[in-house]
Design an enzyme around this catalytic site. Sequence first.
Site, PDB file in Angstrom:
ATOM      1  N   HIS A  24       0.815  -1.233   0.000  1.00  0.00           N
ATOM      2  CA  HIS A  24       0.000   0.000   0.000  1.00  0.00           C
ATOM      3  C   HIS A  24       0.846   1.281   0.000  1.00  0.00           C
ATOM      4  CE1 HIS A  24       0.342   0.269   4.356  1.00  0.00           C
ATOM      5  NE2 HIS A  24      -0.556  -0.620   4.626  1.00  0.00           N
ATOM      6  N   HIS A  78      -4.965  -8.302  15.159  1.00  0.00           N
ATOM      7  CA  HIS A  78      -5.066  -7.114  14.294  1.00  0.00           C
ATOM      8  C   HIS A  78      -5.884  -7.474  13.058  1.00  0.00           C
ATOM      9  CE1 HIS A  78      -4.033  -3.597  12.072  1.00  0.00           C
ATOM     10  NE2 HIS A  78      -2.890  -3.985  11.564  1.00  0.00           N
ATOM     11  N   GLU A  80      -6.115  -5.817  10.094  1.00  0.00           N
ATOM     12  CA  GLU A  80      -5.696  -5.427   8.740  1.00  0.00           C
ATOM     13  C   GLU A  80      -5.520  -6.680   7.879  1.00  0.00           C
ATOM     14  OE1 GLU A  80      -2.507  -2.536   8.506  1.00  0.00           O
ATOM     15  OE2 GLU A  80      -3.028  -2.066   6.430  1.00  0.00           O
ATOM     16  N   ASP A  82      -3.604  -7.963   5.746  1.00  0.00           N
ATOM     17  CA  ASP A  82      -2.401  -8.792   5.578  1.00  0.00           C
ATOM     18  C   ASP A  82      -2.304  -9.859   6.668  1.00  0.00           C
ATOM     19  OD1 ASP A  82      -2.062  -6.406   7.055  1.00  0.00           O
ATOM     20  OD2 ASP A  82       0.116  -6.562   6.978  1.00  0.00           O
ATOM     21  N   HIS A 145      -1.218  -0.174  15.325  1.00  0.00           N
ATOM     22  CA  HIS A 145      -1.474   1.096  14.670  1.00  0.00           C
ATOM     23  C   HIS A 145      -2.919   1.227  14.184  1.00  0.00           C
ATOM     24  CE1 HIS A 145      -1.109  -0.167  10.214  1.00  0.00           C
ATOM     25  NE2 HIS A 145      -1.093  -1.280  10.920  1.00  0.00           N
ATOM     26  N   ASP A 164       1.899  -5.835  14.482  1.00  0.00           N
ATOM     27  CA  ASP A 164       2.791  -5.113  13.561  1.00  0.00           C
ATOM     28  C   ASP A 164       4.009  -4.501  14.261  1.00  0.00           C
ATOM     29  OD1 ASP A 164       1.637  -5.390  11.002  1.00  0.00           O
ATOM     30  OD2 ASP A 164       0.134  -3.885  11.453  1.00  0.00           O
ATOM     31  N   TYR A 191      10.379   0.436   8.519  1.00  0.00           N
ATOM     32  CA  TYR A 191       9.025   0.057   8.934  1.00  0.00           C
ATOM     33  C   TYR A 191       8.479   1.076   9.935  1.00  0.00           C
ATOM     34  CZ  TYR A 191       5.223  -3.096  10.151  1.00  0.00           C
ATOM     35  OH  TYR A 191       3.984  -3.639  10.347  1.00  0.00           O
ATOM     36  N   HIS A 224       5.487  -9.357  10.895  1.00  0.00           N
ATOM     37  CA  HIS A 224       6.268  -9.278   9.649  1.00  0.00           C
ATOM     38  C   HIS A 224       7.751  -9.455   9.999  1.00  0.00           C
ATOM     39  CE1 HIS A 224       2.902  -7.603   7.333  1.00  0.00           C
ATOM     40  NE2 HIS A 224       2.722  -6.723   8.283  1.00  0.00           N
TER      41      HIS A 224
HETATM   42 FE1  FEO Z   1      -1.343  -3.321  10.070  1.00  0.00          FE
HETATM   43 FE2  FEO Z   1       0.751  -5.759   8.931  1.00  0.00          FE
HETATM   44  O1  FEO Z   1      -0.864  -4.828   9.120  1.00  0.00           O
END
Ligand code: FEO
Length: 400
Positions: A24, A78, A80, A82, A145, A164, A191, A224
């Site tokens: 993104h 989370h 999101e 991903d 976040h 994250d 990051y 990640h």
């Molecule tokens: Fe906030 Fe890795 O997604």
Amino acid sequence: MNPVEIAKGVYQVGAIDWNIRDFHGYSTHIGSTYNSYLIIDEKTVLIDTVKKGFEDQLLANISRIIDPRKIDLMISNHTEMDHSGGLPRIMHYIGEDKPLYCSKMGLKSLPSHFQQKWNYQGVENGQELKIGKRTLTFLETRMLHWPDSMFTYCKEDQVLFSSDAFGQHYAGYDMFDDLVGDAIMDHAKKYFANILLLYSPKILKLIEQVQEMGLDVKVICPDHGIMWRKDPGKIIRAYSDWSLQKPAKKAVVAYDTMWHSTQHMAEAIADGIAAQGVDVRPMHIRSYDRSDIMTEVLDAAAVVVGSPTLNNNLFPTVADLLTYMKGLKPRNKIGAAFGSYGWSGESVKLINQEFEAMGFDIIDPGLRIQYVPDQAGHQSCKDLGARIGRKIVEAAAGGK
Ligand code: FEO
């Protein structure tokens, strides 16, 4: 990838995305991973899933350890996509009635994403869940976040599943800090600069709270990149430093150019800054990705931005960078603007407006040069650079 054992019965079973290059708007030059964690106890737990399209990797990894249908409960740290994009397939596979633990805000965001009536179990900050020999504790990290973000902590193994936070967009087979070495810090810094910088005050508060709670953390497992087992304190200290946004003796000169005039100005300004012993890099916005420029901005004392005037406006790539930068809320910056123009020359004024909106200390009204810089114009650029450089040096020495 193969499953990675973190502690006895605790595994990273997620997926590697070798080919993603744009996350993104964030350039992921060497790909990323979507980490998912399996804990085998009296109850078998899966923490987070993977991006949609990577479920096969996840299921294959789990299958190397247990039958995925034996998973008793899911935890979503989370929402999101991903990390949650794989949820529909995983929930379908393990059983739609299995409990899905999430934060109170997750109770809103998960159904909004998937329109599913899963067996949601909202948890309070500090709530514990016994899964056998182990106890999992949920720690709300709202707006780190996303509103729904939370950590899950296992006190018996002293493992923090940090969503994250402390992550990096890094793809590789070596999944621990001690295997990758210091090179991982550049990925972690990028990051932070591009995902978390705007939440710096919250991060400082969270670190303080976690220290007050006296949590013993032997391994940090983000969603990640690599896991931190050699020295988890190192990434926590780095987060403290980055959150404070203390400027280094460093400047960034970011610019775009139409016929090289603004480029010549940028390079002369950078020469002037460098002559004061300040680390500086002129960054042509179409040669560097905005997320790489932002990484340099993180610890720069000065952000110097140049744009030609195009149709009474900023050059579009400069507007892009400034919009992106403003959203990430960098602090403690000196700002200076410059640009070549033909007849109207609004770009410097427009850059200064963005600097003002970001609270930068604008140390010069800005340098405009019509058409092509001559020798005197060139010298004006060097002089501006020298002023910026001296200001940085003075600030570093504790002056004003
Ligand atoms: Fe906030 Fe890795 O997604």
